[in-house]
Design a protein around this motif. Structure first.
Motif, PDB file in Angstrom:
ATOM      1  N   MET A   1      87.966 -26.044  53.199  1.00  0.00           N
ATOM      2  CA  MET A   1      87.926 -24.664  52.754  1.00  0.00           C
ATOM      3  C   MET A   1      86.606 -24.422  52.024  1.00  0.00           C
ATOM      4  N   ALA A   2      86.045 -23.264  52.280  1.00  0.00           N
ATOM      5  CA  ALA A   2      84.802 -22.872  51.631  1.00  0.00           C
ATOM      6  C   ALA A   2      85.063 -21.654  50.756  1.00  0.00           C
ATOM      7  N   THR A   3      84.247 -21.481  49.731  1.00  0.00           N
ATOM      8  CA  THR A   3      84.356 -20.323  48.858  1.00  0.00           C
ATOM      9  C   THR A   3      83.259 -19.342  49.240  1.00  0.00           C
ATOM     10  N   TYR A   4      83.647 -18.124  49.578  1.00  0.00           N
ATOM     11  CA  TYR A   4      82.704 -17.078  49.968  1.00  0.00           C
ATOM     12  C   TYR A   4      82.688 -16.013  48.888  1.00  0.00           C
ATOM     13  N   GLY A   5      81.494 -15.503  48.590  1.00  0.00           N
ATOM     14  CA  GLY A   5      81.344 -14.463  47.586  1.00  0.00           C
ATOM     15  C   GLY A   5      81.201 -13.090  48.229  1.00  0.00           C
ATOM     16  N   PHE A   6      81.846 -12.107  47.626  1.00  0.00           N
ATOM     17  CA  PHE A   6      81.758 -10.716  48.068  1.00  0.00           C
ATOM     18  C   PHE A   6      81.442  -9.856  46.859  1.00  0.00           C
ATOM     19  N   ARG A   7      80.805  -8.713  47.091  1.00  0.00           N
ATOM     20  CA  ARG A   7      80.437  -7.822  45.993  1.00  0.00           C
ATOM     21  C   ARG A   7      80.880  -6.405  46.311  1.00  0.00           C
ATOM     22  N   CYS A   8      81.690  -5.863  45.396  1.00  0.00           N
ATOM     23  CA  CYS A   8      82.148  -4.479  45.486  1.00  0.00           C
ATOM     24  C   CYS A   8      81.216  -3.627  44.634  1.00  0.00           C
ATOM     25  N   ASP A   9      80.842  -2.434  45.116  1.00  0.00           N
ATOM     26  CA  ASP A   9      79.952  -1.558  44.355  1.00  0.00           C
ATOM     27  C   ASP A   9      80.614  -1.062  43.066  1.00  0.00           C
ATOM     28  N   LEU A  10      81.925  -0.925  43.046  1.00  0.00           N
ATOM     29  CA  LEU A  10      82.628  -0.417  41.863  1.00  0.00           C
ATOM     30  C   LEU A  10      83.101  -1.521  40.922  1.00  0.00           C
ATOM     31  N   ASP A  11      83.672  -2.589  41.466  1.00  0.00           N
ATOM     32  CA  ASP A  11      84.317  -3.607  40.634  1.00  0.00           C
ATOM     33  C   ASP A  11      83.518  -4.888  40.443  1.00  0.00           C
ATOM     34  N   GLY A  12      82.428  -5.059  41.124  1.00  0.00           N
ATOM     35  CA  GLY A  12      81.622  -6.272  40.954  1.00  0.00           C
ATOM     36  C   GLY A  12      81.950  -7.336  41.984  1.00  0.00           C
ATOM     37  N   SER A  13      81.647  -8.576  41.646  1.00  0.00           N
ATOM     38  CA  SER A  13      81.795  -9.657  42.624  1.00  0.00           C
ATOM     39  C   SER A  13      83.135 -10.361  42.493  1.00  0.00           C
ATOM     40  N   PHE A  14      83.573 -10.972  43.606  1.00  0.00           N
ATOM     41  CA  PHE A  14      84.787 -11.777  43.642  1.00  0.00           C
ATOM     42  C   PHE A  14      84.639 -12.828  44.725  1.00  0.00           C
ATOM     43  N   ASP A  15      85.412 -13.898  44.626  1.00  0.00           N
ATOM     44  CA  ASP A  15      85.344 -15.011  45.567  1.00  0.00           C
ATOM     45  C   ASP A  15      86.622 -15.093  46.393  1.00  0.00           C
ATOM     46  N   VAL A  16      86.464 -15.552  47.631  1.00  0.00           N
ATOM     47  CA  VAL A  16      87.583 -15.739  48.544  1.00  0.00           C
ATOM     48  C   VAL A  16      87.434 -17.111  49.173  1.00  0.00           C
ATOM     49  N   ARG A  17      88.517 -17.879  49.244  1.00  0.00           N
ATOM     50  CA  ARG A  17      88.500 -19.194  49.904  1.00  0.00           C
ATOM     51  C   ARG A  17      89.071 -19.049  51.305  1.00  0.00           C
ATOM     52  N   ARG A  18      88.250 -19.460  52.285  1.00  0.00           N
ATOM     53  CA  ARG A  18      88.640 -19.393  53.697  1.00  0.00           C
ATOM     54  C   ARG A  18      88.110 -20.634  54.413  1.00  0.00           C
ATOM     55  N   PRO A  19      88.639 -20.946  55.584  1.00  0.00           N
ATOM     56  CA  PRO A  19      88.058 -22.038  56.375  1.00  0.00           C
ATOM     57  C   PRO A  19      86.601 -21.735  56.718  1.00  0.00           C
ATOM     58  N   ILE A  20      85.823 -22.757  56.878  1.00  0.00           N
ATOM     59  CA  ILE A  20      84.390 -22.596  57.129  1.00  0.00           C
ATOM     60  C   ILE A  20      84.171 -21.791  58.400  1.00  0.00           C
ATOM     61  N   GLY A  21      83.315 -20.781  58.298  1.00  0.00           N
ATOM     62  CA  GLY A  21      82.947 -19.953  59.448  1.00  0.00           C
ATOM     63  C   GLY A  21      83.897 -18.816  59.754  1.00  0.00           C
ATOM     64  N   THR A  22      84.885 -18.571  58.928  1.00  0.00           N
ATOM     65  CA  THR A  22      85.849 -17.515  59.238  1.00  0.00           C
ATOM     66  C   THR A  22      85.732 -16.310  58.315  1.00  0.00           C
ATOM     67  N   ALA A  23      84.775 -16.290  57.404  1.00  0.00           N
ATOM     68  CA  ALA A  23      84.635 -15.161  56.484  1.00  0.00           C
ATOM     69  C   ALA A  23      83.980 -13.980  57.201  1.00  0.00           C
ATOM     70  N   PRO A  24      84.546 -12.777  57.080  1.00  0.00           N
ATOM     71  CA  PRO A  24      83.950 -11.602  57.718  1.00  0.00           C
ATOM     72  C   PRO A  24      82.746 -11.108  56.921  1.00  0.00           C
ATOM     73  N   ALA A  25      81.972 -10.205  57.515  1.00  0.00           N
ATOM     74  CA  ALA A  25      80.803  -9.646  56.833  1.00  0.00           C
ATOM     75  C   ALA A  25      81.211  -8.699  55.706  1.00  0.00           C
ATOM     76  N   THR A  26      82.320  -8.021  55.867  1.00  0.00           N
ATOM     77  CA  THR A  26      82.856  -7.148  54.815  1.00  0.00           C
ATOM     78  C   THR A  26      84.337  -7.452  54.635  1.00  0.00           C
TER      79      THR A  26
END
Length: 94
Positions: A1-26
């Motif tokens: 499992m890999a940890t991917y970072g995402f950033r919301c314009d209103l709420d800031g950043s958050f992390d999501v754990r998904r299998p490698i290569g399966t994280a979407p662009a948004t």
């Protein structure tokens, strides 16, 4: 499992754990539900203790940067194996 970072314009950043290569662009923000773009972060490769990482680094370096020896060790520094059995002490040594 890999940890991917995402950033919301209103709420800031958050992390999501998904299998490698399966994280979407948004991804939908967990707080507001708005679209959050994936951000590229530095990988966390150095999570082990210093001693363990030093051993790993030395092993990796020995493959590409082996220690150079200019001569054989002297005969006095080489230890000869001795047997704990006293009956074999009189036998010739190689």
């Amino acid at each position: 499992m890999a940890t991917y970072g995402f950033r919301c314009d209103l709420d800031g950043s958050f992390d999501v754990r998904r299998p490698i290569g399966t994280a979407p662009a948004t991804l939908a923000c967990p707080s507001c539900g708005g679209p959050s773009a994936r951000v590229i972060t530095a990988p966390m490769l150095r999570r082990a203790d210093r001693g363990r990482m030093a051993v790993i680094d030395r092993c990796e370096a020995s493959g590409s940067e082996p220690a150079v020896v200019s001569s054989l060790p002297s005969a006095t520094s080489r230890k000869r194996p001795t047997s704990p059995d006293p009956r074999t002490r009189a036998l010739p040594r190689p």
